[in-house]
Design a protein around this motif. Structure first.
Motif, PDB file in Angstrom:
ATOM      1  N   MET A 223       0.833  -1.196   0.000  1.00 14.62           N
ATOM      2  CA  MET A 223       0.000   0.000   0.000  1.00 14.62           C
ATOM      3  C   MET A 223       0.874   1.256   0.000  1.00 14.62           C
ATOM      4  O   MET A 223       2.050   1.214   0.359  1.00 14.62           O
ATOM      5  N   SER A 224       0.259   2.366  -0.360  1.00 11.45           N
ATOM      6  CA  SER A 224       0.954   3.644  -0.286  1.00 11.45           C
ATOM      7  C   SER A 224       1.101   4.055   1.176  1.00 11.45           C
ATOM      8  O   SER A 224       0.358   3.600   2.053  1.00 11.45           O
ATOM      9  N   GLU A 225       2.041   4.936   1.441  1.00  8.84           N
ATOM     10  CA  GLU A 225       2.269   5.383   2.811  1.00  8.84           C
ATOM     11  C   GLU A 225       1.062   6.124   3.368  1.00  8.84           C
ATOM     12  O   GLU A 225       0.762   6.021   4.558  1.00  8.84           O
ATOM     13  N   SER A 226       0.354   6.862   2.508  1.00 13.53           N
ATOM     14  CA  SER A 226      -0.812   7.607   2.992  1.00 13.53           C
ATOM     15  C   SER A 226      -1.919   6.667   3.444  1.00 13.53           C
ATOM     16  O   SER A 226      -2.569   6.909   4.469  1.00 13.53           O
ATOM     17  N   LEU A 227      -2.141   5.577   2.707  1.00  9.83           N
ATOM     18  CA  LEU A 227      -3.170   4.619   3.104  1.00  9.83           C
ATOM     19  C   LEU A 227      -2.756   3.862   4.360  1.00  9.83           C
ATOM     20  O   LEU A 227      -3.566   3.633   5.262  1.00  9.83           O
ATOM     21  N   ILE A 228      -1.469   3.490   4.433  1.00  8.48           N
ATOM     22  CA  ILE A 228      -0.975   2.825   5.638  1.00  8.48           C
ATOM     23  C   ILE A 228      -1.149   3.728   6.855  1.00  8.48           C
ATOM     24  O   ILE A 228      -1.598   3.285   7.920  1.00  8.48           O
ATOM     25  N   ALA A 229      -0.825   5.009   6.698  1.00  3.81           N
ATOM     26  CA  ALA A 229      -0.961   5.952   7.805  1.00  3.81           C
ATOM     27  C   ALA A 229      -2.420   6.080   8.236  1.00  3.81           C
ATOM     28  O   ALA A 229      -2.720   6.154   9.434  1.00  3.81           O
ATOM     29  N   TYR A 230      -3.329   6.104   7.265  1.00  3.51           N
ATOM     30  CA  TYR A 230      -4.750   6.224   7.583  1.00  3.51           C
ATOM     31  C   TYR A 230      -5.235   5.009   8.364  1.00  3.51           C
ATOM     32  O   TYR A 230      -5.949   5.143   9.369  1.00  3.51           O
ATOM     33  N   LEU A 231      -4.842   3.805   7.920  1.00  2.00           N
ATOM     34  CA  LEU A 231      -5.253   2.580   8.611  1.00  2.00           C
ATOM     35  C   LEU A 231      -4.662   2.526  10.021  1.00  2.00           C
ATOM     36  O   LEU A 231      -5.360   2.214  10.990  1.00  2.00           O
ATOM     37  N   LEU A 232      -3.386   2.842  10.139  1.00  2.00           N
ATOM     38  CA  LEU A 232      -2.730   2.758  11.441  1.00  2.00           C
ATOM     39  C   LEU A 232      -3.242   3.811  12.411  1.00  2.00           C
ATOM     40  O   LEU A 232      -3.270   3.577  13.620  1.00  2.00           O
ATOM     41  N   TYR A 233      -3.655   4.962  11.885  1.00  2.00           N
ATOM     42  CA  TYR A 233      -4.214   5.983  12.772  1.00  2.00           C
ATOM     43  C   TYR A 233      -5.440   5.439  13.496  1.00  2.00           C
ATOM     44  O   TYR A 233      -5.590   5.599  14.712  1.00  2.00           O
TER      45      TYR A 233
END
Length: 241
Positions: A157-167
């Motif tokens: 996944m892109s970093e932005s999607l990973i960040a959204y999920l992890l948030y």
């Protein structure tokens, strides 16, 4: 299996958009910024199933979504006939469960009544039919992070999607820690994404209380009785015991 691959997708009214594009379009609906403080808004309307009936005859099982709880439970997409709402139903044959597994199920149901957080997937409706335990939750239209990775993101996944999920996951973990619990099964299959784009952490049967006799323990010397297949997902601190 991701919900997007389901043959009954026409019932779900989910548009076949790119998941990363969907994140970019909807993230502002769930995050509000006030200086450096971020807060999550209330549950989306599609995630509210509190008004549904506890009658198996009112549900039509549409397709199998997967398995859970040591492969003892079958998770299916179901249609609530009186309202036309789609939900996820986890069915567990209680006759096939050991005494320890029954205690885990009971603990998960009780904790679902106790916990309330917009990023924590709890059992909204629970009832028995014969020897089957029915647990209803909102339908996670985009499935789990594990299914998304295998189906749509073979290169990651892109970093932005990973960040959204992890948030969303971190907000749920922060809540659990404040309540005195730790989650011992944080993995991609327990990270779910709803049609509205909300991130949920599931797997409440994997949580453990850090409270004993009214005091918070600083260390836990307890090994969860899971199958060997789950050992790679346990934390280093737990395995070091």
């Amino acid at each position: 299996m991701s919900f997007l691959d389901c043959s009954c997708i026409s019932h779900a009214q989910v548009q076949p958009v790119d998941i990363e594009e969907r994140y970019e379009d909807t993230s502002h609906q769930f995050l509000s910024c006030d200086g450096s403080e971020y807060t999550l808004q209330g549950p989306a309307g599609g995630d509210d199933i509190t008004g549904l009936s506890p009658d198996p005859a009112h549900y039509q099982l549409l397709s199998k979504l997967g398995k859970g709880f040591n492969n003892l439970s079958q998770v299916s997409m179901a249609w609530h006939i009186p309202t036309g709402q789609l939900v996820a139903v986890k069915q567990t044959n209680l006759d096939e469960c050991t005494e320890e597994e029954l205690l885990q199920l009971m603990n998960e149901v009780l904790l679902s009544r106790f916990f309330r957080h917009p990023n924590l997937l709890t059992s909204r409706l629970v009832f028995c039919s014969s020897c089957q335990l029915w647990v209803l939750t909102p339908l996670m239209a985009y499935g789990s992070a594990d299914a998304l990775l295998r189906t749509y993101f073979p290169d990651g996944m892109s970093e932005s999607l990973i960040a959204y999920l992890l948030y969303g996951v971190l907000k749920a973990l922060e809540y659990l820690h404040r309540m005195g619990y730790v989650h011992r099964g944080v993995k991609a299959s327990h990270i779910l994404l709803s049609e509205e784009g909300r991130v949920y952490l599931s797997g409440l049967h994997s949580i453990y209380s850090m409270m004993r006799d009214g005091k918070r323990m600083r260390a836990v010397f307890d090994m969860p009785h899971h199958s060997p297949a789950l050992l790679p997902w346990l934390s280093p601190e737990l395995l070091r015991q």
